[in-house]
Design an enzyme around this catalytic site. Structure first.
Site, PDB file in Angstrom:
ATOM      1  N   THR A   1       0.819  -1.206   0.000  1.00  0.00           N
ATOM      2  CA  THR A   1       0.000   0.000   0.000  1.00  0.00           C
ATOM      3  C   THR A   1       0.856   1.262   0.000  1.00  0.00           C
ATOM      4  O   THR A   1       1.983   1.258   0.516  1.00  0.00           O
ATOM      5  CB  THR A   1      -0.906  -0.012   1.256  1.00  0.00           C
ATOM      6  OG1 THR A   1      -1.506   1.264   1.418  1.00  0.00           O
ATOM      7  CG2 THR A   1      -0.107  -0.304   2.525  1.00  0.00           C
ATOM      8  N   ASP A   2       0.276   2.352  -0.504  1.00  0.00           N
ATOM      9  CA  ASP A   2       0.980   3.639  -0.437  1.00  0.00           C
ATOM     10  C   ASP A   2       1.081   4.170   0.999  1.00  0.00           C
ATOM     11  O   ASP A   2       1.859   5.084   1.273  1.00  0.00           O
ATOM     12  CB  ASP A   2       0.302   4.680  -1.341  1.00  0.00           C
ATOM     13  CG  ASP A   2      -1.172   4.920  -1.039  1.00  0.00           C
ATOM     14  OD1 ASP A   2      -1.726   4.295  -0.113  1.00  0.00           O
ATOM     15  OD2 ASP A   2      -1.781   5.757  -1.748  1.00  0.00           O
ATOM     16  N   GLU A   3       0.282   3.581   1.905  1.00  0.00           N
ATOM     17  CA  GLU A   3       0.280   4.084   3.287  1.00  0.00           C
ATOM     18  C   GLU A   3       1.608   3.860   4.010  1.00  0.00           C
ATOM     19  O   GLU A   3       1.846   4.457   5.060  1.00  0.00           O
ATOM     20  CB  GLU A   3      -0.839   3.427   4.090  1.00  0.00           C
ATOM     21  CG  GLU A   3      -2.203   3.782   3.570  1.00  0.00           C
ATOM     22  CD  GLU A   3      -3.315   3.421   4.529  1.00  0.00           C
ATOM     23  OE1 GLU A   3      -3.033   3.153   5.698  1.00  0.00           O
ATOM     24  OE2 GLU A   3      -4.465   3.415   4.088  1.00  0.00           O
TER      25      GLU A   3
ATOM     26  N   TYR B   1      -2.044  -0.759  11.100  1.00  0.00           N
ATOM     27  CA  TYR B   1      -2.166  -1.410   9.790  1.00  0.00           C
ATOM     28  C   TYR B   1      -0.967  -1.074   8.902  1.00  0.00           C
ATOM     29  O   TYR B   1      -0.269  -1.960   8.398  1.00  0.00           O
ATOM     30  CB  TYR B   1      -3.467  -0.984   9.091  1.00  0.00           C
ATOM     31  CG  TYR B   1      -3.450  -1.246   7.600  1.00  0.00           C
ATOM     32  CD1 TYR B   1      -3.429  -2.548   7.100  1.00  0.00           C
ATOM     33  CD2 TYR B   1      -3.414  -0.184   6.683  1.00  0.00           C
ATOM     34  CE1 TYR B   1      -3.387  -2.786   5.732  1.00  0.00           C
ATOM     35  CE2 TYR B   1      -3.378  -0.414   5.317  1.00  0.00           C
ATOM     36  CZ  TYR B   1      -3.362  -1.723   4.847  1.00  0.00           C
ATOM     37  OH  TYR B   1      -3.299  -1.959   3.494  1.00  0.00           O
TER      38      TYR B   1
ATOM     39  N   LYS C   1       2.157  -3.382   7.326  1.00  0.00           N
ATOM     40  CA  LYS C   1       2.405  -3.517   5.880  1.00  0.00           C
ATOM     41  C   LYS C   1       3.848  -3.085   5.561  1.00  0.00           C
ATOM     42  O   LYS C   1       4.526  -3.719   4.750  1.00  0.00           O
ATOM     43  CB  LYS C   1       1.406  -2.691   5.071  1.00  0.00           C
ATOM     44  CG  LYS C   1      -0.013  -3.215   5.070  1.00  0.00           C
ATOM     45  CD  LYS C   1      -0.187  -4.600   4.487  1.00  0.00           C
ATOM     46  CE  LYS C   1       0.034  -4.659   2.993  1.00  0.00           C
ATOM     47  NZ  LYS C   1      -0.291  -6.020   2.448  1.00  0.00           N
TER      48      LYS C   1
HETATM   49  P1  NAD Z   1      -9.755  -7.311   2.277  1.00  0.00           P
HETATM   50  O1  NAD Z   1      -9.777  -7.068   3.740  1.00  0.00           O
HETATM   51  O2  NAD Z   1     -10.960  -7.010   1.457  1.00  0.00           O
HETATM   52  O3  NAD Z   1      -9.362  -8.828   1.971  1.00  0.00           O
HETATM   53  C1  NAD Z   1      -8.358  -9.495   2.680  1.00  0.00           C
HETATM   54  C2  NAD Z   1      -8.522 -10.985   2.427  1.00  0.00           C
HETATM   55  O4  NAD Z   1      -7.461 -11.674   3.110  1.00  0.00           O
HETATM   56  C3  NAD Z   1      -9.843 -11.562   2.957  1.00  0.00           C
HETATM   57  O5  NAD Z   1     -10.433 -12.423   1.993  1.00  0.00           O
HETATM   58  C4  NAD Z   1      -9.426 -12.340   4.201  1.00  0.00           C
HETATM   59  O6  NAD Z   1     -10.264 -13.445   4.499  1.00  0.00           O
HETATM   60  C5  NAD Z   1      -8.014 -12.766   3.832  1.00  0.00           C
HETATM   61  N1  NAD Z   1      -7.172 -13.041   4.988  1.00  0.00           N
HETATM   62  C6  NAD Z   1      -6.984 -12.242   6.076  1.00  0.00           C
HETATM   63  N2  NAD Z   1      -6.144 -12.829   6.947  1.00  0.00           N
HETATM   64  C7  NAD Z   1      -5.763 -13.996   6.388  1.00  0.00           C
HETATM   65  C8  NAD Z   1      -4.905 -15.056   6.801  1.00  0.00           C
HETATM   66  N3  NAD Z   1      -4.252 -15.009   7.968  1.00  0.00           N
HETATM   67  N4  NAD Z   1      -4.740 -16.110   5.981  1.00  0.00           N
HETATM   68  C9  NAD Z   1      -5.401 -16.177   4.789  1.00  0.00           C
HETATM   69  N5  NAD Z   1      -6.243 -15.228   4.363  1.00  0.00           N
HETATM   70  C10 NAD Z   1      -6.423 -14.144   5.149  1.00  0.00           C
HETATM   71  O7  NAD Z   1      -8.496  -6.493   1.749  1.00  0.00           O
HETATM   72  P2  NAD Z   1      -8.267  -5.738   0.359  1.00  0.00           P
HETATM   73  O8  NAD Z   1      -8.751  -4.344   0.472  1.00  0.00           O
HETATM   74  O9  NAD Z   1      -8.715  -6.596  -0.741  1.00  0.00           O
HETATM   75  O10 NAD Z   1      -6.659  -5.672   0.365  1.00  0.00           O
HETATM   76  C11 NAD Z   1      -5.900  -6.740  -0.200  1.00  0.00           C
HETATM   77  C12 NAD Z   1      -4.434  -6.371  -0.188  1.00  0.00           C
HETATM   78  O11 NAD Z   1      -4.233  -5.178  -0.933  1.00  0.00           O
HETATM   79  C13 NAD Z   1      -3.882  -6.096   1.214  1.00  0.00           C
HETATM   80  O12 NAD Z   1      -2.583  -6.630   1.282  1.00  0.00           O
HETATM   81  C14 NAD Z   1      -3.852  -4.577   1.306  1.00  0.00           C
HETATM   82  O13 NAD Z   1      -2.845  -4.156   2.178  1.00  0.00           O
HETATM   83  C15 NAD Z   1      -3.549  -4.217  -0.131  1.00  0.00           C
HETATM   84  N6  NAD Z   1      -4.001  -2.898  -0.576  1.00  0.00           N
HETATM   85  C16 NAD Z   1      -5.320  -2.539  -0.429  1.00  0.00           C
HETATM   86  C17 NAD Z   1      -5.750  -1.314  -0.944  1.00  0.00           C
HETATM   87  C18 NAD Z   1      -7.197  -0.884  -0.856  1.00  0.00           C
HETATM   88  O14 NAD Z   1      -7.535   0.227  -1.268  1.00  0.00           O
HETATM   89  N7  NAD Z   1      -8.118  -1.708  -0.357  1.00  0.00           N
HETATM   90  C19 NAD Z   1      -4.830  -0.461  -1.581  1.00  0.00           C
HETATM   91  C20 NAD Z   1      -3.494  -0.865  -1.686  1.00  0.00           C
HETATM   92  C21 NAD Z   1      -3.098  -2.084  -1.197  1.00  0.00           C
HETATM   93  O1  DAU Z   2      -4.159   3.864   0.432  1.00  0.00           O
HETATM   94  C1  DAU Z   2      -4.366   2.493   0.375  1.00  0.00           C
HETATM   95  C2  DAU Z   2      -5.213   2.034   1.543  1.00  0.00           C
HETATM   96  O2  DAU Z   2      -6.547   2.456   1.264  1.00  0.00           O
HETATM   97  C3  DAU Z   2      -5.160   0.537   1.777  1.00  0.00           C
HETATM   98  O3  DAU Z   2      -3.860   0.185   2.149  1.00  0.00           O
HETATM   99  C4  DAU Z   2      -6.146   0.102   2.859  1.00  0.00           C
HETATM  100  O4  DAU Z   2      -6.165  -1.313   2.964  1.00  0.00           O
HETATM  101  C5  DAU Z   2      -7.526   0.599   2.471  1.00  0.00           C
HETATM  102  O5  DAU Z   2      -8.457   0.279   3.497  1.00  0.00           O
HETATM  103  C6  DAU Z   2      -7.491   2.102   2.240  1.00  0.00           C
HETATM  104  O6  DAU Z   2      -7.197   2.790   3.479  1.00  0.00           O
HETATM  105  P1  DAU Z   2      -7.978   4.113   3.918  1.00  0.00           P
HETATM  106  O7  DAU Z   2      -7.892   4.225   5.387  1.00  0.00           O
HETATM  107  O8  DAU Z   2      -7.577   5.263   3.079  1.00  0.00           O
HETATM  108  O9  DAU Z   2      -9.476   3.691   3.449  1.00  0.00           O
HETATM  109  P2  DAU Z   2     -10.928   3.838   4.113  1.00  0.00           P
HETATM  110  O10 DAU Z   2     -11.902   3.356   3.091  1.00  0.00           O
HETATM  111  O11 DAU Z   2     -11.003   3.258   5.469  1.00  0.00           O
HETATM  112  O12 DAU Z   2     -11.076   5.428   4.256  1.00  0.00           O
HETATM  113  C7  DAU Z   2     -10.906   6.288   3.147  1.00  0.00           C
HETATM  114  C8  DAU Z   2     -11.000   7.717   3.655  1.00  0.00           C
HETATM  115  O13 DAU Z   2     -12.358   7.970   4.068  1.00  0.00           O
HETATM  116  C9  DAU Z   2     -10.148   7.989   4.872  1.00  0.00           C
HETATM  117  O14 DAU Z   2      -9.641   9.307   4.790  1.00  0.00           O
HETATM  118  C10 DAU Z   2     -11.118   7.864   6.050  1.00  0.00           C
HETATM  119  C11 DAU Z   2     -12.418   8.339   5.453  1.00  0.00           C
HETATM  120  N1  DAU Z   2     -13.661   7.739   5.984  1.00  0.00           N
HETATM  121  C12 DAU Z   2     -13.737   6.389   6.104  1.00  0.00           C
HETATM  122  C13 DAU Z   2     -14.891   5.791   6.518  1.00  0.00           C
HETATM  123  C14 DAU Z   2     -14.993   4.281   6.672  1.00  0.00           C
HETATM  124  C15 DAU Z   2     -14.755   8.561   6.248  1.00  0.00           C
HETATM  125  O15 DAU Z   2     -14.699   9.802   6.122  1.00  0.00           O
HETATM  126  N2  DAU Z   2     -15.926   7.953   6.650  1.00  0.00           N
HETATM  127  C16 DAU Z   2     -16.047   6.610   6.802  1.00  0.00           C
HETATM  128  O16 DAU Z   2     -17.142   6.142   7.150  1.00  0.00           O
END
Ligand code: NAD
Ligand code: DAU
Length: 331
Positions: free
Chosen positions: A120-122, A147, A151
């Site tokens: 992630t960019d975080e 989190y 990562k």
């Molecule tokens: P998500 O929470 O939707 O999915 C995570 C999946 O991993 C789930 O299906 C869960 O059951 C599985 N899981 C969790 N713990 C596990 C374990 N111990 N063993 C096996 N499976 C397990 O997450 P997502 O948003 O799809 O993110 C997926 C990946 O992408 C993560 O590594 C996250 O850091 C990265 N990422 C997410 C975003 C975003 O915007 N959501 C952006 C950049 C990177």
């Molecule tokens: O940047 C990549 C990341 O993006 C991933 O690594 C994470 O797995 C993914 O969850 C996401 O993280 P964020 O914390 O940015 O996403 P989230 O959807 O939780 O929140 C997005 C923005 O919206 C953040 O600034 C918090 C805000 N927010 C979130 C929720 C759930 C609100 O204002 N209201 C809400 O109800």
């Protein structure tokens, strides 16, 4: 190729599996623990001769070893992924994101298996709103939450296993994804499903925080590109120039759903809330020739709203528990 996709029943992992089935001849084994965030239904319409699901933990060395041995490449998505949960209870983030990644890396080392780590960019912390800079592969790590720090730790493990043990790994760090199959705890699906349920959307703080949105399908095409052409040991940032502040996004969701654009509540802000993320994906675009396809955020968001309207049975079972958790936090 035979791919082992960890976390393939989650949001981005399942989008990747769909993308692989429609754009390649690869077969896929998904290894997923099916935590609260995993959903078997996200893979239900895929052909059984191309995709199979093994329910198991990436921190279970016995399960992992056999699956990695059979794979040509591991694409590692599995993680605890939600910042708000990590502020409430960090422990599962260490178990899965650190020990789970370590367990996979050891198996890849034993079997000489190609490894791609999804991050992630975080890991880079945040930027000021008026900073002209964006994150690049050279930006120092500075994570803010449990989190993002786990990562960051997992990325550093991958780098060490490349250098010290010769594991053939690449890493990608992507910005915020949107699209189908995202859990309703996350910002965009939470607000869409709130409107569908007649609940007012919830904006943390003043909503000035900026996220750099990319469609999950563009993330998938970038990961396939890196698997095919990426240089071992290299990190690639993935982003689609999609910076928007949260206030604008919530107002756009309300407008697209036929509601007054101010029909939302300001709620308690997230502790340590990162202000702005922004990705410079020049390396991926110039060295590997990748370009995103979803350039129109409003159109992508409208399609995502349509998906949640059409797929209420997919998200409804998790909605009440999610909102009950947020209510305990004043969010
Ligand atoms: P998500 O929470 O939707 O999915 C995570 C999946 O991993 C789930 O299906 C869960 O059951 C599985 N899981 C969790 N713990 C596990 C374990 N111990 N063993 C096996 N499976 C397990 O997450 P997502 O948003 O799809 O993110 C997926 C990946 O992408 C993560 O590594 C996250 O850091 C990265 N990422 C997410 C975003 C975003 O915007 N959501 C952006 C950049 C990177
Ligand atoms: O940047 C990549 C990341 O993006 C991933 O690594 C994470 O797995 C993914 O969850 C996401 O993280 P964020 O914390 O940015 O996403 P989230 O959807 O939780 O929140 C997005 C923005 O919206 C953040 O600034 C918090 C805000 N927010 C979130 C929720 C759930 C609100 O204002 N209201 C809400 O109800």
């Amino acid at each position: 190729m035979r791919l082992l996709v960890t976390g393939g029943a989650g949001f981005i992992g399942s989008n990747f599996v769909h993308h692989v089935v429609s754009h390649t001849d690869h077969t896929v084994t998904v290894l997923d623990k099916l935590t609260y965030a995993g959903n078997r239904a996200s893979l239900a319409d895929l052909p059984g001769d191309r995709v199979d699901l093994v329910v198991g933990d990436i921190a279970d060395a016995g399960v992992v070893d056999g699956l990695v041995a059979q794979a040509d490449a591991v694409v590692h998505y599995a993680a605890e992924s939600h910042n708000d949960n990590s502020l409430h209870d960090p422990r599962p983030f260490l178990d899965t994101n650190i020990i789970g990644t370590y367990t996979l890396l050891e198996a890849a080392r034993r079997h000489g298996t190609r490894f791609h780590h999804i991050s992630t960019d975080e890991v880079y912390g945040d930027l000021e709103l008026d900073d002209p800079a964006r994150f690049t592969e050279a930006t120092p790590y500075n994570p803010s939450s449990p989190y993002s720090s786990t990562k960051a730790g997992s990325d550093l493990l991958v780098r060490a296993w490349v250098r010290s043990f010769g594991v053939a790994a690449t890493i990608s760090n992507c910005s915020n994804n949107y699209g189908p199959y995202q859990h309703v705890e996350k910002f965009i699906p939470r607000q869409i499903t709130n409107v569908i349920r007649g609940i007012r959307p919830k904006l943390y703080g003043a909503g000035e925080n900026v996220r750099d949105w990319i469609h999950a399908d563009d993330h998938s095409s970038a990961v396939l590109t890196i698997l095919e052409k990426g240089v071992i040991g290299q990190t690639y940032l993935i982003g689609a120039d999609g910076e928007k502040n949260n206030k604008d996004v919530i107002e756009l969701i309300l407008t697209l759903m036929g509601q007054p654009r101010d029909a939302y509540d300001h709620v308690t802000d997230r502790a340590g809330h990162d202000l702005r993320y922004a990705i410079d994906s020049t390396r991926l675009r110039t060295e590997l020739g990748w370009t995103p396809q979803y350039s129109d955020f409003e159109a992508g968001l409208a399609a995502t709203i349509d998906w949640y309207r059409a797929n209420e049975p997919w998200w409804a079972p998790t909605k009440d528990t999610t909102e009950a958790f947020y209510a305990t936090k004043g969010q």
